[in-house]
Structure formats: structure tokens, C-alpha cells
Design a protein around this motif. Structure first.
Motif, PDB file in Angstrom:
ATOM      1  N   PRO A  55       0.789  -0.996   0.187  1.00  0.00           N
ATOM      2  CA  PRO A  55       0.230  -0.576  -0.309  1.00  0.00           C
ATOM      3  C   PRO A  55       0.956   1.160  -0.213  1.00  0.00           C
ATOM      4  O   PRO A  55       1.855   1.163   0.435  1.00  0.00           O
ATOM      5  N   THR A  56       0.698   2.434  -0.410  1.00  0.00           N
ATOM      6  CA  THR A  56       0.499   4.111  -0.596  1.00  0.00           C
ATOM      7  C   THR A  56      -0.586   4.834   0.377  1.00  0.00           C
ATOM      8  O   THR A  56      -1.834   4.341   0.014  1.00  0.00           O
ATOM      9  N   SER A  57       0.285   5.525   1.390  1.00  0.00           N
ATOM     10  CA  SER A  57      -0.792   6.160   1.894  1.00  0.00           C
ATOM     11  C   SER A  57      -0.969   7.424   0.857  1.00  0.00           C
ATOM     12  O   SER A  57       0.340   8.149   1.180  1.00  0.00           O
ATOM     13  N   ILE A  58      -2.469   8.169   0.907  1.00  0.00           N
ATOM     14  CA  ILE A  58      -2.053   9.613   0.226  1.00  0.00           C
ATOM     15  C   ILE A  58      -2.937  10.459   1.128  1.00  0.00           C
ATOM     16  O   ILE A  58      -4.230   9.811   1.758  1.00  0.00           O
ATOM     17  N   PHE A  59      -2.425  11.396   1.374  1.00  0.00           N
ATOM     18  CA  PHE A  59      -2.910  12.061   2.372  1.00  0.00           C
ATOM     19  C   PHE A  59      -3.591  13.773   1.056  1.00  0.00           C
ATOM     20  O   PHE A  59      -3.493  13.949   0.755  1.00  0.00           O
ATOM     21  N   LEU A  60      -4.462  14.138   1.285  1.00  0.00           N
ATOM     22  CA  LEU A  60      -5.832  14.760   1.239  1.00  0.00           C
ATOM     23  C   LEU A  60      -5.260  15.789   1.379  1.00  0.00           C
ATOM     24  O   LEU A  60      -5.915  16.341   2.773  1.00  0.00           O
ATOM     25  N   ILE A  61      -4.599  17.004   1.378  1.00  0.00           N
ATOM     26  CA  ILE A  61      -5.163  18.857   1.879  1.00  0.00           C
ATOM     27  C   ILE A  61      -5.785  19.510   0.958  1.00  0.00           C
ATOM     28  O   ILE A  61      -4.828  20.237   0.517  1.00  0.00           O
ATOM     29  N   PRO A  62      -6.892  19.634   1.542  1.00  0.00           N
ATOM     30  CA  PRO A  62      -7.282  21.035   0.974  1.00  0.00           C
ATOM     31  C   PRO A  62      -7.167  22.670   1.624  1.00  0.00           C
ATOM     32  O   PRO A  62      -6.874  22.595   2.886  1.00  0.00           O
ATOM     33  N   LEU A  63      -6.102  23.381   0.828  1.00  0.00           N
ATOM     34  CA  LEU A  63      -5.634  24.718   1.631  1.00  0.00           C
ATOM     35  C   LEU A  63      -6.203  26.008   1.082  1.00  0.00           C
ATOM     36  O   LEU A  63      -6.735  26.205   0.062  1.00  0.00           O
ATOM     37  N   VAL A  64      -6.734  26.309   2.385  1.00  0.00           N
ATOM     38  CA  VAL A  64      -7.382  27.731   1.942  1.00  0.00           C
ATOM     39  C   VAL A  64      -6.209  29.509   1.147  1.00  0.00           C
ATOM     40  O   VAL A  64      -5.379  28.746   1.392  1.00  0.00           O
ATOM     41  N   GLY A  65      -7.518  29.512   0.341  1.00  0.00           N
ATOM     42  CA  GLY A  65      -6.610  30.887  -0.106  1.00  0.00           C
ATOM     43  C   GLY A  65      -6.891  32.372   0.416  1.00  0.00           C
ATOM     44  O   GLY A  65      -7.016  32.121   1.890  1.00  0.00           O
ATOM     45  N   PRO A  66      -5.307  32.528  -0.421  1.00  0.00           N
ATOM     46  CA  PRO A  66      -4.877  33.983   0.879  1.00  0.00           C
ATOM     47  C   PRO A  66      -5.709  34.908   0.884  1.00  0.00           C
ATOM     48  O   PRO A  66      -5.830  35.842   1.473  1.00  0.00           O
ATOM     49  N   HIS A  67      -7.273  34.792   0.070  1.00  0.00           N
ATOM     50  CA  HIS A  67      -8.194  36.046   0.072  1.00  0.00           C
ATOM     51  C   HIS A  67      -9.195  35.087   1.070  1.00  0.00           C
ATOM     52  O   HIS A  67      -9.979  36.316   2.137  1.00  0.00           O
ATOM     53  N   HIS A  68      -8.758  34.102   1.526  1.00  0.00           N
ATOM     54  CA  HIS A  68      -9.898  34.087   3.016  1.00  0.00           C
ATOM     55  C   HIS A  68      -9.535  34.092   4.424  1.00  0.00           C
ATOM     56  O   HIS A  68      -9.481  33.510   5.504  1.00  0.00           O
ATOM     57  N   VAL A  69      -7.710  34.075   4.590  1.00  0.00           N
ATOM     58  CA  VAL A  69      -7.430  34.532   6.222  1.00  0.00           C
ATOM     59  C   VAL A  69      -6.149  36.192   6.134  1.00  0.00           C
ATOM     60  O   VAL A  69      -6.360  36.653   4.960  1.00  0.00           O
ATOM     61  N   GLY A  70      -6.271  36.585   7.196  1.00  0.00           N
ATOM     62  CA  GLY A  70      -5.196  37.125   7.242  1.00  0.00           C
ATOM     63  C   GLY A  70      -3.916  37.233   7.367  1.00  0.00           C
ATOM     64  O   GLY A  70      -3.801  38.499   7.196  1.00  0.00           O
ATOM     65  N   ASP A  71      -3.322  35.959   7.189  1.00  0.00           N
ATOM     66  CA  ASP A  71      -2.186  35.615   7.711  1.00  0.00           C
ATOM     67  C   ASP A  71      -1.541  34.683   6.944  1.00  0.00           C
ATOM     68  O   ASP A  71      -1.632  33.870   6.959  1.00  0.00           O
ATOM     69  N   TRP A  72      -1.255  35.122   5.390  1.00  0.00           N
ATOM     70  CA  TRP A  72      -1.096  34.041   4.548  1.00  0.00           C
ATOM     71  C   TRP A  72       0.126  33.536   4.892  1.00  0.00           C
ATOM     72  O   TRP A  72       0.182  31.864   4.746  1.00  0.00           O
ATOM     73  N   GLN A  73       1.210  34.230   5.329  1.00  0.00           N
ATOM     74  CA  GLN A  73       2.620  33.479   5.551  1.00  0.00           C
ATOM     75  C   GLN A  73       2.096  32.785   6.469  1.00  0.00           C
ATOM     76  O   GLN A  73       3.736  31.678   6.755  1.00  0.00           O
ATOM     77  N   ALA A  74       1.663  32.789   7.762  1.00  0.00           N
ATOM     78  CA  ALA A  74       1.297  31.493   8.983  1.00  0.00           C
ATOM     79  C   ALA A  74       1.125  30.341   8.563  1.00  0.00           C
ATOM     80  O   ALA A  74       0.603  29.709   8.941  1.00  0.00           O
ATOM     81  N   VAL A  75      -0.256  31.023   8.161  1.00  0.00           N
ATOM     82  CA  VAL A  75      -0.935  29.685   6.819  1.00  0.00           C
ATOM     83  C   VAL A  75      -0.077  29.018   6.300  1.00  0.00           C
ATOM     84  O   VAL A  75       0.594  27.593   6.383  1.00  0.00           O
ATOM     85  N   CYS A  76       0.761  29.849   5.337  1.00  0.00           N
ATOM     86  CA  CYS A  76       2.218  28.313   4.287  1.00  0.00           C
ATOM     87  C   CYS A  76       2.521  27.763   5.716  1.00  0.00           C
ATOM     88  O   CYS A  76       4.150  26.542   6.022  1.00  0.00           O
ATOM     89  N   LEU A  77       3.577  28.564   6.615  1.00  0.00           N
ATOM     90  CA  LEU A  77       4.336  28.240   7.413  1.00  0.00           C
ATOM     91  C   LEU A  77       3.884  27.088   8.299  1.00  0.00           C
ATOM     92  O   LEU A  77       4.848  25.432   8.464  1.00  0.00           O
TER      93      LEU A  77
END
Length: 304
Positions: A55-77
Motif C-alpha cells: 500500500p501507499t498512503s495518500i494524504f489529501l490537503i485542502p489549502l485555504v486561499g490567501p483571500h480567506h485569511v489574515g496572515d497567509w505567511q502563517a498559513v504557509c508556515l
């Protein structure tokens, strides 16, 4: 695209009972099934589950858009920390798919793939991103494994993939235990099933969406497999165990806390909907206070 409402508990019980007594084919004649229930029953009617090979495990990550957050850099970190927890896995056979409007700087690892999201959706687009991620699964050329939705600010224990692949559960896995990290108050709590000593404690899968790994086999009936995963992810995570049972693929609990849920860090969607405060109270009530245990948790999840 909004989250699909959960099936009422009494109806879940009746559908599970009917599936067990009469089989899926009769139930599939009902016109009032949710899409997730129809997909689960369809898969149940096609084949019995079997343990995935290699098996291979596949992780699915929905990432919020920059227009929905106040601190995009913090989201990236925080996303980088999440990805680092996968890179630290003791079993290297994993993939990560990230779906969002804007690709952040990602670690240089071929197992991490960014899937551009171009739909214009007002409000929370998480469910549309999850749908796109699930529809990408069969294009990866991976025949068998586990698919797991994972939030972009949660962390995986380094032995998560190894345990799943060693045990090779035919249906998949459920996080009954896990850690809740109240970042703002620097407090870590253990989420686990209630007990006589802790009757108000809750299992991890009731608190966090990074909680269920669904087994898949694309070597036959890939459309049915994809539909089952896709439609399951359109609900709140409390529906995962029910839909897995309805598909005839019950989830096995992992041996211990294999994920850490981060809240109260400033950009949780739940906070914007007023839904985090009770989890902060949970973290306070079930806080881990033993110094050695805390040191091990912080080391396992690279919190320092």
C-alpha cells in the motif's frame, strides 16, 4: 459548495441494520439516499474488502486561499510543519496532494504535489477542493492503499504510515486517540474514548477531520472506489465511521495517538464560525500534565 448535512443518527442505525439483514441491492432502490450512502452501498454490492498489497498512503490537503485569511505567511508556515511531519515518516511510501488557489513554497520532495483549484466559489470552498482531490486519486497510478483527508495545520506522528502499512487493515483506520494542541494557551490534551474515569472525554475522530484513512483498490471498479471516497469527504468527519460500515469496510482503531490537531492559532476556520471555544475547554479539561509525556509528544511532533 456547502458541506453536505449529516444523516440523522436513527436513520444511520436503520440503514446499517437493513444493509446487514437484506443486503445493499434492495437499499439501492431507495430514492432518498444521500450520495455518500449510495456510493457506499454500491461499493458494498460490488466486492468484499481485502487487505491492500504494497500500500501507499495518500494524504489529501485542502489549502485555504490567501483571500480567506489574515496572515497567509502563517498559513504557509503551518503547512510546512504539516508536510515536514510526513517527510519524517518512518515508512516512505506516502504521497501528499494539496489543492488550493495559490501554491506556497513547498519542500523539495517528489511525493508532494500541488493541485491548482480554479473554481470561483463564495464562502468556504473546502468541500469543492476535497472533491477535486478525490477525483485526482485514480490518476496517480497507485493501485492500492489508504486515502486520508488531512488539515493543513495538523501534524502526523512519525509512525502513522508505518503502522497502517504493517497492519494492512482491509477497511482502513480511525483515529480514536489523538492530541489536541491549544496553541494560544500552549496546552496539549489527549482525546480518546470515554471511560469510567473520564466519562466526558471524546474520541479524536469526533474533534478533528484528520482522523480517517479509507482503504482503496483501484485495480478494479476505480469509479466506485473514487465515488465512495469523494462523497464521504463531503460530510463532517463524524460521518466517516458510519459510511465505512455502510460500505462494508469498517475502520480499525490505530494503536495510539497518531495525529495532533492544532487549534486557537489565529487562522482556524472553526474560530471564524464560533466553533472552537468548546475544543479549548476540552483541552483545558483533559490537559496532559505529566512532564515526561509532554516532552515525548513535543519530540514526536517536532513542536519545539
Amino acid at each position: 459548495m456547502a458541506q453536505v448535512p449529516a444523516t440523522p443518527k436513527m436513520r444511520r442505525f436503520s440503514l446499517l441494520t437493513a444493509a446487514r439483514l437484506f443486503g445493499p441491492d434492495l437499499l439501492l432502490k431507495n430514492s432518498d439516499l444521500q450520495a455518500s450512502e449510495r456510493a457506499a452501498l454500491t461499493l458494498r454490492s460490488l466486492k468484499s474488502p481485502r487487505a491492500p498489497e504494497n500500500p501507499t498512503s495518500i494524504f489529501l490537503i485542502p489549502l485555504v486561499g490567501p483571500h480567506h485569511v489574515g496572515d497567509w505567511q502563517a498559513v504557509c508556515l503551518r503547512l510546512t510543519a504539516t508536510l515536514r511531519s510526513f517527510i519524517a515518516q518512518t515508512d516512505p511510501n506516502w504521497r501528499v496532494l494539496i489543492c488550493g488557489q495559490t501554491s506556497p513554497d513547498l519542500p523539495d520532495d517528489a511525493r508532494i504535489t500541488f493541485v491548482p483549484f480554479t473554481e470561483e466559489i463564495e464562502g468556504n470552498d473546502k468541500w469543492a477542493k476535497l472533491r477535486q482531490l478525490c477525483e485526482t486519486l485514480p490518476t496517480l497510478g497507485i493501485a492500492q492503499g489508504y486515502a486520508m483527508t488531512f488539515d493543513a495545520d495538523d501534524l502526523a506522528h512519525p509512525a502513522l504510515v508505518e503502522e497502517m502499512h504493517t497492519r494492512r487493515a482491509a477497511g482502513g483506520y480511525l483515529m480514536s486517540q489523538g492530541y489536541v494542541f491549544d496553541v494560544g494557551n500552549n496546552r496539549i490534551a489527549l482525546a480518546a474514548p470515554a471511560s469510567a474515569a473520564q466519562p466526558l472525554r471524546k474520541p479524536f475522530w469526533k474533534l478533528c477531520g484528520s482522523c480517517a484513512a479509507l482503504a482503496f483498490d483501484f485495480s478494479s471498479d476505480p469509479n466506485a472506489e473514487t465515488a465512495r471516497i469523494r462523497e464521504s469527504t463531503q460530510h463532517e468527519h463524524r460521518m466517516f465511521p458510519y459510511l465505512a460500515k455502510l460500505a462494508g469496510r469498517p475502520l480499525s482503531p490505530l494503536s495510539g495517538p497518531k495525529a495532533l490537531y492544532m487549534l486557537n492559532h489565529g487562522e482556524n476556520f472553526g474560530a471564524r464560525r464560533g466553533r472552537v471555544s468548546f475544543k479549548q475547554r476540552f483541552a483545558e479539561r483533559f490537559e496532559v500534565t505529566d512532564p515526561e509525556t509532554l516532552a515525548r509528544i513535543r519530540q514526536d511532533f517536532a513542536l519545539d
